[in-house]
Write a protein that holds these residues in place. Structure first.
Motif, PDB file in Angstrom:
ATOM      1  N   ARG A   5       0.817  54.183   9.681  1.00 23.36           N
ATOM      2  CA  ARG A   5       1.829  53.501  10.495  1.00 23.36           C
ATOM      3  C   ARG A   5       1.162  52.751  11.646  1.00 23.36           C
ATOM      4  O   ARG A   5       1.496  51.593  11.932  1.00 23.36           O
ATOM      5  N   ASP A   6       0.208  53.415  12.319  1.00 19.35           N
ATOM      6  CA  ASP A   6      -0.469  52.788  13.455  1.00 19.35           C
ATOM      7  C   ASP A   6      -1.328  51.611  13.002  1.00 19.35           C
ATOM      8  O   ASP A   6      -1.399  50.578  13.689  1.00 19.35           O
ATOM      9  N   ALA A   7      -2.001  51.764  11.862  1.00 22.37           N
ATOM     10  CA  ALA A   7      -2.807  50.655  11.349  1.00 22.37           C
ATOM     11  C   ALA A   7      -1.926  49.470  10.976  1.00 22.37           C
ATOM     12  O   ALA A   7      -2.307  48.304  11.182  1.00 22.37           O
ATOM     13  N   GLY A   8      -0.744  49.752  10.437  1.00 23.82           N
ATOM     14  CA  GLY A   8       0.177  48.671  10.098  1.00 23.82           C
ATOM     15  C   GLY A   8       0.652  47.925  11.339  1.00 23.82           C
ATOM     16  O   GLY A   8       0.754  46.691  11.338  1.00 23.82           O
ATOM     17  N   LYS A   9       0.934  48.657  12.402  1.00 25.54           N
ATOM     18  CA  LYS A   9       1.341  48.016  13.656  1.00 25.54           C
ATOM     19  C   LYS A   9       0.208  47.161  14.221  1.00 25.54           C
ATOM     20  O   LYS A   9       0.434  46.060  14.730  1.00 25.54           O
ATOM     21  N   LEU A  10      -1.018  47.683  14.128  1.00 29.25           N
ATOM     22  CA  LEU A  10      -2.168  46.917  14.600  1.00 29.25           C
ATOM     23  C   LEU A  10      -2.328  45.631  13.795  1.00 29.25           C
ATOM     24  O   LEU A  10      -2.560  44.555  14.365  1.00 29.25           O
ATOM     25  N   ALA A  11      -2.170  45.730  12.484  1.00 27.15           N
ATOM     26  CA  ALA A  11      -2.286  44.544  11.632  1.00 27.15           C
ATOM     27  C   ALA A  11      -1.222  43.506  11.994  1.00 27.15           C
ATOM     28  O   ALA A  11      -1.499  42.303  12.049  1.00 27.15           O
ATOM     29  N   ASP A  12      -0.007  43.965  12.266  1.00 22.17           N
ATOM     30  CA  ASP A  12       1.053  43.037  12.673  1.00 22.17           C
ATOM     31  C   ASP A  12       0.717  42.364  13.994  1.00 22.17           C
ATOM     32  O   ASP A  12       1.069  41.203  14.225  1.00 22.17           O
ATOM     33  N   GLN A  13       0.015  43.096  14.865  1.00 26.82           N
ATOM     34  CA  GLN A  13      -0.312  42.572  16.190  1.00 26.82           C
ATOM     35  C   GLN A  13      -1.424  41.528  16.141  1.00 26.82           C
ATOM     36  O   GLN A  13      -1.371  40.528  16.857  1.00 26.82           O
ATOM     37  N   VAL A  14      -2.428  41.731  15.300  1.00 22.13           N
ATOM     38  CA  VAL A  14      -3.623  40.878  15.352  1.00 22.13           C
ATOM     39  C   VAL A  14      -3.694  39.842  14.232  1.00 22.13           C
ATOM     40  O   VAL A  14      -4.627  39.043  14.198  1.00 22.13           O
ATOM     41  N   THR A  15      -2.735  39.856  13.322  1.00 26.12           N
ATOM     42  CA  THR A  15      -2.706  38.853  12.258  1.00 26.12           C
ATOM     43  C   THR A  15      -1.291  38.296  12.134  1.00 26.12           C
ATOM     44  O   THR A  15      -0.349  38.784  12.761  1.00 26.12           O
ATOM     45  N   ASP A  16      -1.149  37.274  11.305  1.00 28.46           N
ATOM     46  CA  ASP A  16       0.168  36.689  11.028  1.00 28.46           C
ATOM     47  C   ASP A  16       0.748  37.305   9.759  1.00 28.46           C
ATOM     48  O   ASP A  16       0.018  37.862   8.929  1.00 28.46           O
ATOM     49  N   PRO A  17       2.069  37.201   9.585  1.00 25.71           N
ATOM     50  CA  PRO A  17       2.686  37.800   8.394  1.00 25.71           C
ATOM     51  C   PRO A  17       2.125  37.298   7.069  1.00 25.71           C
ATOM     52  O   PRO A  17       2.124  38.024   6.072  1.00 25.71           O
ATOM     53  N   ASP A  18       1.646  36.032   7.049  1.00 22.19           N
ATOM     54  CA  ASP A  18       1.110  35.490   5.801  1.00 22.19           C
ATOM     55  C   ASP A  18      -0.415  35.504   5.766  1.00 22.19           C
ATOM     56  O   ASP A  18      -1.028  34.891   4.884  1.00 22.19           O
TER      57      ASP A  18
END
Length: 381
Positions: A5-18
């Motif tokens: 869950r935390d890694a997913g939030k980090l990915a959303d923060q530092v990258t774009d949805p696509d």
């Protein structure tokens, strides 16, 4: 431990949805790469943090977009005992994921392209790249055998098996690569030659230049030149090192600059500035006076900056808050005067001619910069 869950939030923060980097960031258990790290306590000293002692704090730290210092001087957090208080500069870290992703984007990776990751650190960039282009295409290099060894073990437990190489990149870089991404500040001049030689013709490099915030990217041409730009983006990475620690600072000159009268005394035009954290100023100072070391201190409302150079030059500027500083300078060149010329240009023109400049790096490692009528070279002296 619910790290996904935390890694997913980090990915959303530092990258774009696509973004093609969204999945790699979300799939890497970054906390496993950083079981221990060095933090700064209220006194400004280094203190050990052990993830297993506080799993919630571990996850918060590992999946925040921040760098975690893993090595101070020769002391790696993995080997430290509670109560250890190392002194010195950081010598390795887990770079903040947002910057790792930006550097990977600057590198323009693609399926089947071979990548050299310069500066293994904790192994985060290697892990992201292995997920994105396949571990069989990734080589990670660091001067520290412990870093390459332990990163290899930790990535293997994730099912990733890139190649790890222990070498001083300023002396030799085994192999050849279509992409090179460096998360250490490479020195212009002779220390850059082995890296350039390892870049294949048609290949691309993304790196910062040592002691600057400048991200340089370029493509290698058939004549051996790398041609590109200074990106309109900035980053601050540790300098390359050849051994367990950086060479000793110019302590005797810093001591001299502490209270010496100097050859010249006057009043500065601009307020005292912390040059190390004024990235464009720092970068231009490195262009015009390579090798300057910096010191900065605040005592109450009094701010003091010291600049020293290996040629024996030094400067001290001190003032209360934003008042014009009293400046003392000595040695063969006037370092504060040089800095004020840079600041004057910045104030007059609104910017410095660095970001967006054209770059040509010749095989001897010299970086030639140009923007409009402005030209400069780094590494030729």
């Amino acid at each position: 431990m619910d790290w996904e869950r935390d890694a997913g939030k980090l990915a959303d923060q530092v990258t774009d949805p696509d973004s093609r980097w969204l999945a790699p960031v979300a799939r890497v258990p970054r906390h496993e790469l950083i079981p221990r790290w060095w933090d700064v306590d209220d006194s400004g000293g280094w203190v050990l943090r052990v993830g297993a002692d506080d799993p919630e704090a571990w996850l918060r730290a590992a999946y925040a977009d921040r760098s975690l210092i893993t090595r101070v001087g020769p002391s790696h957090a993995d080997h430290a005992e509670p109560g250890d208080r190392p002194e010195g500069l950081p010598t390795s870290s887990a770079t903040l994921p947002g910057l790792v992703v930006r550097m990977l984007r600057h590198g323009r990776l693609g399926p089947g392209l071979s990548l050299l990751d310069l500066g293994t650190g904790a192994g985060g960039l290697t892990a992201y790249a292995s997920h994105r282009i396949g571990a069989e295409n990734v080589t990670s290099l660091d001067v520290d055998p412990y870093l390459t060894g332990v990163a290899g073990e930790r990535l293997a437990r994730m099912g990733l098996h890139p190649e790890f190489v222990t070498a001083d990149a300023t002396e030799r870089v085994p192999g050849s690569y279509e992409r090179i991404v460096s998360t250490v500040g490479l020195p212009a001049g002779p220390g850059l030659r082995p890296v350039l030689a390892a870049l294949e013709t048609g290949g691309r490099i993304a790196t910062t230049l040592g002691r600057t915030c400048l991200i340089v990217t370029g493509w290698k041409h058939a004549d051996g030149d790398v041609v590109g730009v200074v990106e309109r983006d900035t980053a601050g990475f540790m300098l390359t090192r050849a051994g367990d620690d950086y060479p000793p600072a110019l302590d005797e000159l810093f001591d001299l600059a502490e209270d010496a009268e100097g050859d010249e005394r006057g009043t500065g035009r601009y307020p005292v500035v912390d040059v190390a954290n004024a990235w464009e100023l720092r970068s231009m100072l490195e262009v015009v006076a390579p090798g300057v070391e910096l010191g900065y201190a605040v005592s109450g409302r009094v701010r003091t900056a010291r600049l020293v150079h290996p040629d024996g030059s030094w400067a001290r500027a001190s003032a209360e808050w934003t008042d014009p500083p009293e400046v003392h300078q000595g040695g063969p060149r006037r370092l504060w005067t040089t800095l004020e010329r840079i600041r004057n240009r910045l104030n007059t023109e609104g910017s410095l001619p660095l970001l967006g400049a054209k770059v040509r790096i010749t095989p001897d490692g010299v970086c030639h910069l140009s923007r409009g009528k402005w030209h400069a070279s780094i590494g030729d002296r």
